[in-house]
Write an enzyme that holds these catalytic residues in place. Structure first.
Site, short mmCIF file in Angstrom:
data_model
loop_
_atom_site.label_atom_id
_atom_site.label_comp_id
_atom_site.label_asym_id
_atom_site.label_seq_id
_atom_site.Cartn_x
_atom_site.Cartn_y
_atom_site.Cartn_z
N LYS A 154 0.84 -1.18 0.00
CA LYS A 154 0.00 0.00 0.00
C LYS A 154 0.88 1.24 0.00
O LYS A 154 2.04 1.12 0.42
CB LYS A 154 -0.95 -0.01 1.20
CG LYS A 154 -0.25 -0.31 2.52
CD LYS A 154 -0.37 0.71 3.60
CE LYS A 154 0.10 2.08 3.37
NZ LYS A 154 1.22 2.54 4.22
N ASP A 241 -1.50 7.47 3.33
CA ASP A 241 -0.58 6.55 4.01
C ASP A 241 -1.34 5.58 4.93
O ASP A 241 -1.05 4.40 4.95
CB ASP A 241 0.45 7.36 4.81
CG ASP A 241 1.54 6.49 5.41
OD1 ASP A 241 1.89 5.47 4.78
OD2 ASP A 241 2.04 6.81 6.50
N HIS A 246 -5.32 1.34 6.21
CA HIS A 246 -5.41 0.76 7.56
C HIS A 246 -6.72 1.16 8.26
O HIS A 246 -7.38 0.32 8.87
CB HIS A 246 -4.24 1.22 8.43
CG HIS A 246 -2.90 0.90 7.86
ND1 HIS A 246 -2.69 -0.13 6.97
CD2 HIS A 246 -1.67 1.45 8.06
CE1 HIS A 246 -1.41 -0.19 6.65
NE2 HIS A 246 -0.77 0.77 7.29
#
Ligand code: BG6
Length: 465
Positions: A154, A241, A246
């Site tokens: 990712k 990010d 997440h």
């Protein structure tokens, strides 16, 4: 999601692109080394670091300062090879091919190959193109290209369009079963445990809905800043990010419907349905952002950077179960504590019996501590001891270390074992990713137009005031 660690018996070779990067140093090599020490890796395996730097094999070994004095490192390092090369130039890939052929020759068979793209996303296309032009993507032909797998870190792309293009490119080269889209939060024991908690405990499932849940808070906080990752982070920001990936997985773990089964596609369907149902509470100003003081002076960061290191947002999940329940989500670097936590706050009413004595404002809260001190707390109301009737919230605690003596495998250890075993359950499918990119691409476009200076917050604060 609730699965045991697979056994990896067959030899493999893992080629890591971006081998001198932060991810490899902080996560991948430590995880591989830990798996090696636990005897979870097969007898024969090879890791080839591929990067621009002109390293010898020995220099590459010494690059891992933290591990190199550890017992067992010397032995582990015999499995660690290196190939220098630029991502753009076929030369390095051809040399890599020779190394791979030598390995096959030594092993007397075609060894399974994993191409791990651990670089910033702008290099993915170039690397994939060169894998094709040098025929590395085809493997060594033993059983078609089933023996070759590609692992993509990712963020998967930079926005919706690049994510779609990347998927298209991957689909041209590989079959879906060869593609592993990594989000290591799916490999976290505490995230996997949320489904066990919700569906294996009959007492919680009936209250897990808008009738009894007031709101959900998700906090993702790190004390550290961006460290040596300025080049990567400044082009990405915290939205891409960690929020796009997440945090989406944390939301999915709280809000997903019961999957039909614990199989790859059913779990991916359940996750994708939640992510596709997320909307912002405030369309005008969907996300608040901030940047920590001193960020612009970090190494490899542009001195007039507007990149966000903090975001906060209020979301809704438009499913029958959660419709109207606010999800408050925040993520930031240089925060007060290291903490990743989900709090499910239940509706609190003051029972008629206690009205005259007063009730705490917040009653029942279930807090899932993803890290550190992994565990779950249930807050409930108790009578304080004594003759006077007064109420106070208290906690019931479960801690992985106290109850199981361990918090389980580190997320990357789990992710790697699953890759080696070819199990895709803890990896993203492209529709999950598309939905999360859809959610943030509009924001990114809006931010590009903004002229205002980003708000700055103090180190060890909880974002801009
Ligand atoms: C990475 C992000 O994916 O996750 C980093 O790029 C972040 O910015 C890291 O620090 C956190 O991972 P963990 O497992 O330590 O929570």
């Amino acid at each position: 999601m609730i699965t045991s660690s697979p056994l990896v018996a067959s030899p493999f070779v893992m080629i890591i692109f971006g081998a001198t990067g932060d991810l490899v140093q902080n996560k991948l090599i430590p995880a591989l080394f830990a798996l090696y020490k636990n005897k979870s890796l097969p007898q024969e395996f090879f890791i080839i670091g591929f990067s621009r730097r002109e390293f010898t094999k020995e220099e590459f070994h010494n690059y891992f300062q933290e591990q190199k004095n550890d017992a067992g490192w010397k032995e582990f390092a015999t499995h660690l090879l290196y190939q220098s090369g630029s991502f753009e130039d076929e030369n390095g890939y051809n040399k890599l091919n020779s190394q791979l052929l030598q390995i096959d020759k030594k092993m007397g068979a075609c060894v399974t190959r994993f191409f791990y793209l651990a670089t910033p996303p702008d290099h993915y296309e170039t690397i994939l193109n060169n894998l094709v032009s040098t025929k590395l993507s085809e493997g060594c032909g033993h059983q078609g290209n089933n023996w070759t797998r590609v692992v993509i870190e990712k963020p998967f792309g930079k926005d919706l369009e690049t994510a779609r293009n990347l998927d298209k490119k991957l689909a041209e080269i590989f079959e879906e079963k060869q593609i592993f889209r990594v989000d290591h939060y799916l490999g976290k024991e505490t995230v996997q445990n949320m489904l066990a908690f919700r569906f294996a405990n009959g007492i919680f499932e009936p209250v897990w809905n808008k009738n009894l849940i007031d709101h959900v808070q998700i906090t993702w906080a790190e004390v550290s800043g961006i460290g040596k990752r300025g080049k990567f982070f400044d082009g990405v920001g915290i939205l891409r990010d960690v929020f796009q990936n997440h945090l989406m997985q944390l939301i999915a773990a709280v809000a997903m419907e019961q999957p039909k089964s614990f199989t790859k596609e059913d779990l991916r369907d359940a996750r994708a349905n939640v992510i596709g149902a997320i909307t912002y509470a405030n369309e005008e100003k969907p996300i608040v952002k901030g940047q920590y003081k001193g960020y612009k002076r970090e190494k490899d960061v542009s001195p007039d950077s507007n990149t966000e290191t903090f975001i906060a947002t209020k979301l809704f999940i438009n499913t029958p179960r959660f419709e109207g329940v606010p999800f408050y989500v925040r993520a930031g670097k240089k925060m007060k504590n290291n903490l990743v936590e989900i709090s499910v706050v239940f509706i609190q009413t003051c029972h008629i019996l206690f009205k005259e004595y007063g009730c705490p404002e917040i009653g029942n809260v279930l807090a899932f501590r993803i890290q550190p001190n992994e565990g779950i707390d249930l807050r409930f109301i108790a009578k304080t001891p004594g003759s006077k009737l007064s109420l106070q919230p208290v906690n019931m605690k479960f801690g992985y270390k106290d109850d199981f003596g361990t918090s389980g495998l580190e997320a990357y250890e789990r992710v790697l074992l699953d890759i080696f075993a070819g199990d895709q359950m803890l990896f993203n499918r492209s529709d999950e990713l598309e939905s999360s990119w859809e959610l943030i691409t509009g924001i990114l476009d809006k931010w590009k137009q903004e002229k205002d200076e980003i708000q700055v917050y103090d180190e060890r604060a909880w974002g801009p005031g």
